[in-house]
Design a protein around this motif. Structure first.
Motif, PDB file in Angstrom:
ATOM      1  N   TYR A  98       0.890  -1.170   0.000  1.00 37.08           N
ATOM      2  CA  TYR A  98       0.000   0.000   0.000  1.00 37.08           C
ATOM      3  C   TYR A  98       0.917   1.206   0.000  1.00 37.08           C
ATOM      4  O   TYR A  98       1.393   1.655   1.042  1.00 37.08           O
ATOM      5  CB  TYR A  98      -0.878  -0.032   1.258  1.00 37.08           C
ATOM      6  N   ASN A 100       2.436   4.982  -1.778  1.00 37.62           N
ATOM      7  CA  ASN A 100       2.407   6.142  -2.655  1.00 37.62           C
ATOM      8  C   ASN A 100       3.771   6.271  -3.311  1.00 37.62           C
ATOM      9  O   ASN A 100       4.795   6.445  -2.629  1.00 37.62           O
ATOM     10  CB  ASN A 100       2.089   7.421  -1.861  1.00 37.62           C
ATOM     11  N   TYR A 101       3.767   6.129  -4.614  1.00 39.43           N
ATOM     12  CA  TYR A 101       5.007   6.282  -5.390  1.00 39.43           C
ATOM     13  C   TYR A 101       4.571   6.592  -6.811  1.00 39.43           C
ATOM     14  O   TYR A 101       4.416   5.716  -7.641  1.00 39.43           O
ATOM     15  CB  TYR A 101       5.838   4.993  -5.297  1.00 39.43           C
ATOM     16  N   CYS A 156       0.290   9.908   6.290  1.00 35.36           N
ATOM     17  CA  CYS A 156       0.105  10.482   4.952  1.00 35.36           C
ATOM     18  C   CYS A 156      -0.878  11.640   5.036  1.00 35.36           C
ATOM     19  O   CYS A 156      -1.850  11.594   5.794  1.00 35.36           O
ATOM     20  CB  CYS A 156      -0.409   9.433   3.976  1.00 35.36           C
ATOM     21  N   ILE A 164       5.999   1.805  11.199  1.00 37.27           N
ATOM     22  CA  ILE A 164       6.971   1.104  10.342  1.00 37.27           C
ATOM     23  C   ILE A 164       8.317   0.975  11.054  1.00 37.27           C
ATOM     24  O   ILE A 164       8.867   1.972  11.523  1.00 37.27           O
ATOM     25  CB  ILE A 164       7.148   1.869   9.001  1.00 37.27           C
ATOM     26  N   GLN A 238       9.185  -0.544  -3.923  1.00 36.73           N
ATOM     27  CA  GLN A 238       7.975   0.243  -3.651  1.00 36.73           C
ATOM     28  C   GLN A 238       8.119   1.169  -2.451  1.00 36.73           C
ATOM     29  O   GLN A 238       7.410   2.163  -2.328  1.00 36.73           O
ATOM     30  CB  GLN A 238       6.750  -0.669  -3.475  1.00 36.73           C
ATOM     31  N   ILE A 256      10.908  11.527   0.823  1.00 39.33           N
ATOM     32  CA  ILE A 256      11.192  11.263  -0.593  1.00 39.33           C
ATOM     33  C   ILE A 256      11.966   9.956  -0.803  1.00 39.33           C
ATOM     34  O   ILE A 256      12.893   9.645  -0.067  1.00 39.33           O
ATOM     35  CB  ILE A 256      11.931  12.487  -1.192  1.00 39.33           C
TER      36      ILE A 256
HETATM   37  N1  LIG Z   1       9.828   9.897  -5.114  1.00 47.70           N
HETATM   38  C1  LIG Z   1       8.698   9.800  -4.414  1.00 47.70           C
HETATM   39  N2  LIG Z   1       8.757   9.798  -3.065  1.00 47.70           N
HETATM   40  C2  LIG Z   1       7.600   9.688  -2.335  1.00 47.70           C
HETATM   41  C3  LIG Z   1       6.337   9.643  -2.993  1.00 47.70           C
HETATM   42  C4  LIG Z   1       6.321   9.638  -4.416  1.00 47.70           C
HETATM   43  O1  LIG Z   1       5.253   9.578  -5.068  1.00 47.70           O
HETATM   44  N3  LIG Z   1       7.509   9.705  -5.081  1.00 47.70           N
HETATM   45  N4  LIG Z   1       5.178   9.590  -2.239  1.00 47.70           N
HETATM   46  C5  LIG Z   1       5.264  10.135  -0.871  1.00 47.70           C
HETATM   47  C6  LIG Z   1       4.064   9.906  -0.084  1.00 47.70           C
HETATM   48  S1  LIG Z   1       2.698  10.827  -0.489  1.00 47.70           S
HETATM   49  C7  LIG Z   1       4.050   9.045   0.996  1.00 47.70           C
HETATM   50  S2  LIG Z   1       2.698   8.915   2.001  1.00 47.70           S
HETATM   51  C8  LIG Z   1       5.213   8.166   1.281  1.00 47.70           C
HETATM   52  C9  LIG Z   1       4.767   6.703   1.306  1.00 47.70           C
HETATM   53  O2  LIG Z   1       5.840   5.860   1.674  1.00 47.70           O
HETATM   54  P1  LIG Z   1       5.629   4.280   1.697  1.00 47.70           P
HETATM   55  O3  LIG Z   1       5.006   3.871   0.413  1.00 47.70           O
HETATM   56  O4  LIG Z   1       6.984   3.690   1.903  1.00 47.70           O
HETATM   57  O5  LIG Z   1       4.714   3.995   2.863  1.00 47.70           O
HETATM   58  O6  LIG Z   1       6.251   8.282   0.305  1.00 47.70           O
HETATM   59  C10 LIG Z   1       6.499   9.610  -0.133  1.00 47.70           C
HETATM   60  N5  LIG Z   1       7.681   9.656  -0.980  1.00 47.70           N
END
Ligand SMILES: Nc1nc2c(c(=O)[nH]1)N[C@H]1C(S)=C(S)[C@@H](COP(=O)(O)O)O[C@H]1N2
Ligand SMILES: [Mo]
Length: 340
Positions: A98, A100-101, A156, A164, A238, A256
């Motif tokens: 689950y 966000n990336y 988030c 985690i 991921q 990031i």
């Molecule tokens: N490069 C990159 N870093 C990112 C993101 C992304 O879309 N691209 N999403 C961010 C968001 S919105 C969140 S909530 C977290 C999620 O981390 P996780 O998937 O390891 O829980 O990563 C962050 N870092």
């Protein structure tokens, strides 16, 4: 915050794969509460734009702790089963399925499979800008920093959260090596932009590469880590392999992933989210239940794996460690999400 120091982690660069993380059991503990022992309008910007959906998606202190033989760390090889507030760790399954990336997908449940074959070795992180000793680090050099376990909440901005068990090291250790000059005021981070292997970066809706930033004192705070693993194993793609930032008192988008560049700069960096939706996402983005997102409340959150919602904590529960960073009268808490 739960912090466990591990010495002797050895991750040969040739073996940065799950089950290859060998950990010494010599442990140091410090930190608090050790007694617990143990789219923009229209839906385009889903991950950092829509409120979270309904449920269903799913030591002892001291330096002379026991030392024993090196062992292989398997998922679940963690020092504690809860955070310092007593809330259980999210499962390895939850944390790795689950995500966000956006470089891969805006669909959180599609990221893991799309990122499965993302090449994370060889890898280099170029550290420069306003520093006396710029240096390009290979992964093995980053792994040579003493790796610690840090059990952190991740909140988030969409209104969901997890607990985690990261593995990593304080960003301050790396910054001290490169020696920021007196002109350095901020740190700017950049994610790899790998068009061939990241289907999402072909999306014209975002100003790639993903960029984030911290004020230098935020970057030097001991809670701020560069993470190389979780649950005692190397990060999976991921989660931002091979190395990502974790800043637990700020909304998750600050943390990031898959960093290739770190620059010390004198002006406040413009992040991808500030450029994409300036009226919704600001630079500081400290977790604050009293400041709503323009389109939803931030007062509560859904812990992945739980039903119902729980109250969101100011600074995500890390105020004791970080509130002093924001005493400056120029810091406006009403702008902890928007503006500066
Ligand atoms: N490069 C990159 N870093 C990112 C993101 C992304 O879309 N691209 N999403 C961010 C968001 S919105 C969140 S909530 C977290 C999620 O981390 P996780 O998937 O390891 O829980 O990563 C962050 N870092
Ligand atoms: Mo997020």
């Amino acid at each position: 915050m739960l912090i466990k120091k591990r010495t002797g982690i050895e991750i040969p660069s040739s073996e940065i794969t799950p089950k290859s993380v060998y950990l010494s059991r010599r442990q140091f503990m410090r930190g608090a509460a050790l007694s617990t022992a143990a789219v923009a309008a229209g839906g385009l910007l889903a991950a950092c734009s829509g409120p979270d959906a309904e449920p269903g998606v799913n030591p002892a202190t001291g330096s002379a702790a026991e030392e024993s033989a090196v062992q292989t760390a398997m998922p679940g090889a963690v020092s504690h089963t809860t955070d310092e507030l007593g809330d259980p760790l999210n499962t390895f399954e939850e944390i790795t399925n689950y995500n966000n990336y956006y470089e891969f997908s805006t669909n959180k449940e599609a990221v893991a499979s799309l990122a499965k074959d993302f090449p994370t070795a060889p890898w280099q992180v170029e550290v420069g800008g306003l520093v006396n000793k710029p240096k390009t680090y290979g992964l093995e050099e980053l792994m040579a920093f003493e790796q610690e376990e840090r059990i952190y909440r991740l909140r988030c901005v969409e209104g969901w959260s997890m607990v985690i068990p990261w593995v990593g090291f304080p960003l301050a250790k790396l910054l001290n090596e490169v020696e920021p000059t007196s002109a350095a005021k901020y740190v700017r981070f950049e994610t790899i932009e790998d068009k061939a292997n990241m289907p999402g970066v072909n999306s014209p809706f975002f100003p790639w590469p993903y960029v984030e930033g911290l004020r230098l004192d935020e970057a030097m705070n001991d809670l701020t880590i560069l993470s190389t693993g979780l649950y005692g194993e190397a990060l999976l793609p991921q989660n931002g392999a091979p190395i990502r930032l974790v800043v637990p008192w700020k909304y998750g988008f600050k943390s990031i992933k898959s960093i290739v560049k770190i620059d010390l700069v004198d002006t406040m960096p413009q992040s991808l989210w500030m450029k994409t939706a300036p009226t919704e996402y600001g630079f500081f983005a400290t977790v604050n239940p009293n400041v709503d997102h323009p389109r939803w409340s931030q007062a509560t959150e859904r812990r992945i794996g739980e039903f119902g919602r729980r109250e969101t904590l100011l600074f995500n529960g890390y105020g004791e460690q970080v509130a002093h960073l924001y005493d400056d009268p120029n810091y406006d808490t009403t702008q902890s999400v928007r503006g500066q």
